[in-house]
Design an enzyme around this catalytic site. Structure first.
Site, PDB file in Angstrom:
ATOM      1  N   GLU A   1       0.832  -1.212   0.000  1.00 52.45           N
ATOM      2  CA  GLU A   1       0.000   0.000   0.000  1.00 52.45           C
ATOM      3  C   GLU A   1       0.866   1.260   0.000  1.00 52.45           C
ATOM      4  O   GLU A   1       0.617   2.191  -0.759  1.00 52.45           O
ATOM      5  CB  GLU A   1      -0.899   0.037   1.249  1.00 52.45           C
ATOM      6  CG  GLU A   1      -1.861  -1.122   1.406  1.00 52.45           C
ATOM      7  CD  GLU A   1      -2.896  -1.208   0.299  1.00 52.45           C
ATOM      8  OE1 GLU A   1      -3.013  -0.255  -0.496  1.00 52.45           O
ATOM      9  OE2 GLU A   1      -3.583  -2.239   0.225  1.00 52.45           O
TER      10      GLU A   1
ATOM     11  N   ASN B   1       1.251   3.991  -3.040  1.00 47.21           N
ATOM     12  CA  ASN B   1       0.990   5.424  -2.833  1.00 47.21           C
ATOM     13  C   ASN B   1       2.124   6.281  -3.375  1.00 47.21           C
ATOM     14  O   ASN B   1       1.884   7.296  -4.014  1.00 47.21           O
ATOM     15  CB  ASN B   1       0.813   5.719  -1.338  1.00 47.21           C
ATOM     16  CG  ASN B   1      -0.597   5.414  -0.857  1.00 47.21           C
ATOM     17  OD1 ASN B   1      -1.487   5.140  -1.657  1.00 47.21           O
ATOM     18  ND2 ASN B   1      -0.783   5.449   0.445  1.00 47.21           N
TER      19      ASN B   1
ATOM     20  N   ARG C   1      -9.309   3.970  -7.592  1.00 44.86           N
ATOM     21  CA  ARG C   1      -8.645   3.459  -6.400  1.00 44.86           C
ATOM     22  C   ARG C   1      -9.723   3.259  -5.340  1.00 44.86           C
ATOM     23  O   ARG C   1     -10.732   3.958  -5.348  1.00 44.86           O
ATOM     24  CB  ARG C   1      -7.596   4.467  -5.884  1.00 44.86           C
ATOM     25  CG  ARG C   1      -6.614   4.942  -6.929  1.00 44.86           C
ATOM     26  CD  ARG C   1      -5.686   3.856  -7.377  1.00 44.86           C
ATOM     27  NE  ARG C   1      -5.117   3.159  -6.218  1.00 44.86           N
ATOM     28  CZ  ARG C   1      -4.577   1.969  -6.281  1.00 44.86           C
ATOM     29  NH1 ARG C   1      -4.535   1.307  -7.406  1.00 44.86           N
ATOM     30  NH2 ARG C   1      -4.075   1.428  -5.211  1.00 44.86           N
TER      31      ARG C   1
END
Lengths: 104, 151
Positions: free
Chosen positions: B48, B52, B106
């Protein structure tokens, strides 16, 4: 990635790892197939999958938005404990059916 | 004196390196003798954070992402750093379901996943300078309990 279309049902055989890197292709391929074959039901087959992050959730949510408009449904099959945890945590279990296969 | 160990990797922000990053971190943490579940938790959190950096920090331009891991006793710390655009409002960015790029479809669950799978998540960010996500997790909690149960 493999896809199978049977009448108005699309099965997506997800890869070993579902992340941002391969989510893009999956999304594009799935949407082309959904449009071309008037798909109402999408089955995500997690048989090979042992890793998924929130990018995978994005893919599932996006496909749900598309088929929902046509009164369709989405399903998950062959999800292992880890995948089930991710699906539950992200609230996906509220919008998709998880098919539990009977133990043989 | 607790046992400590550190490693750092720096790689280009290609999305194909996301898989490499989480596997590298997972393999470094094996010395803590983690459960399969703990490894999966850390892998998801790292994935994650790196995603990002790739999508938001660098907006798909290719620059360096660095990951520093530190082991202190049973505490595992992983820091994912980019020198990208930075986050204007960290609190908003961390709100579940919030995404600054809805057009990319997303889920907006990146930070929520990091927080769910790690014990502690801290974000330092400065506009135009970059973002550092520092995550901590104690490995081996409740293992004893589990072992006793299996008898």
């Amino acid at each position: 990635m493999k896809y199978q279309v049977q009448e108005n049902c699309l099965t997506i055989y997800l890869p070993r790892e579902v992340d941002h890197h391969n989510a893009e292709d999956m999304r594009k391929n799935a949407d082309t197939l959904i449009e071309r074959n008037h798909i109402k039901f999408v089955i995500f087959d997690f048989e090979m999958t042992d890793f998924m992050d929130s990018s995978g959730i994005g893919v599932i949510m996006g496909r749900y938005r598309i088929v929902r408009l046509l009164g369709g449904e989405i399903w998950a099959v062959h999800a292992n404990a880890r995948i089930k945890k991710i699906l539950t945590m992200s609230g996906m279990t509220k919008i998709m059916q998880i098919y539990e296969e009977d133990e043989v | 004196m607790k046992n400590t160990n550190e490693m750092e990797i720096i790689f280009d922000s290609f999305s194909s390196n996301e898989g490499f990053a989480r596997v590298a971190v997972a393999s470094f943490m094996t010395q803590l003798n983690p459960t399969v579940e703990e490894v999966s938790d850390v892998k998801t959190a790292v994935s994650e954070a790196v995603t990002n950096s790739v999508i938001h920090g660098y907006e798909n331009e290719i620059h360096k992402v660095s990951i520093r891991c530190r082991i202190e006793g049973q505490q595992f710390t992983v820091e994912v750093r980019d020198s990208g655009v930075g986050i204007e409002d960290v609190e908003q960015a961390m709100t579940p379901l919030y995404t600054s790029k809805p057009e990319l479809e997303r889920s907006g669950m990146g930070f929520a996943f990091m927080e769910a799978f790690m014990d502690q998540v801290e974000v330092e960010s400065e506009l135009g300078k970059g973002t550092t996500v520092r995550m901590k997790k104690t490995i081996g909690k409740g293992r004893e309990l589990w072992t006793t149960q299996s008898l």
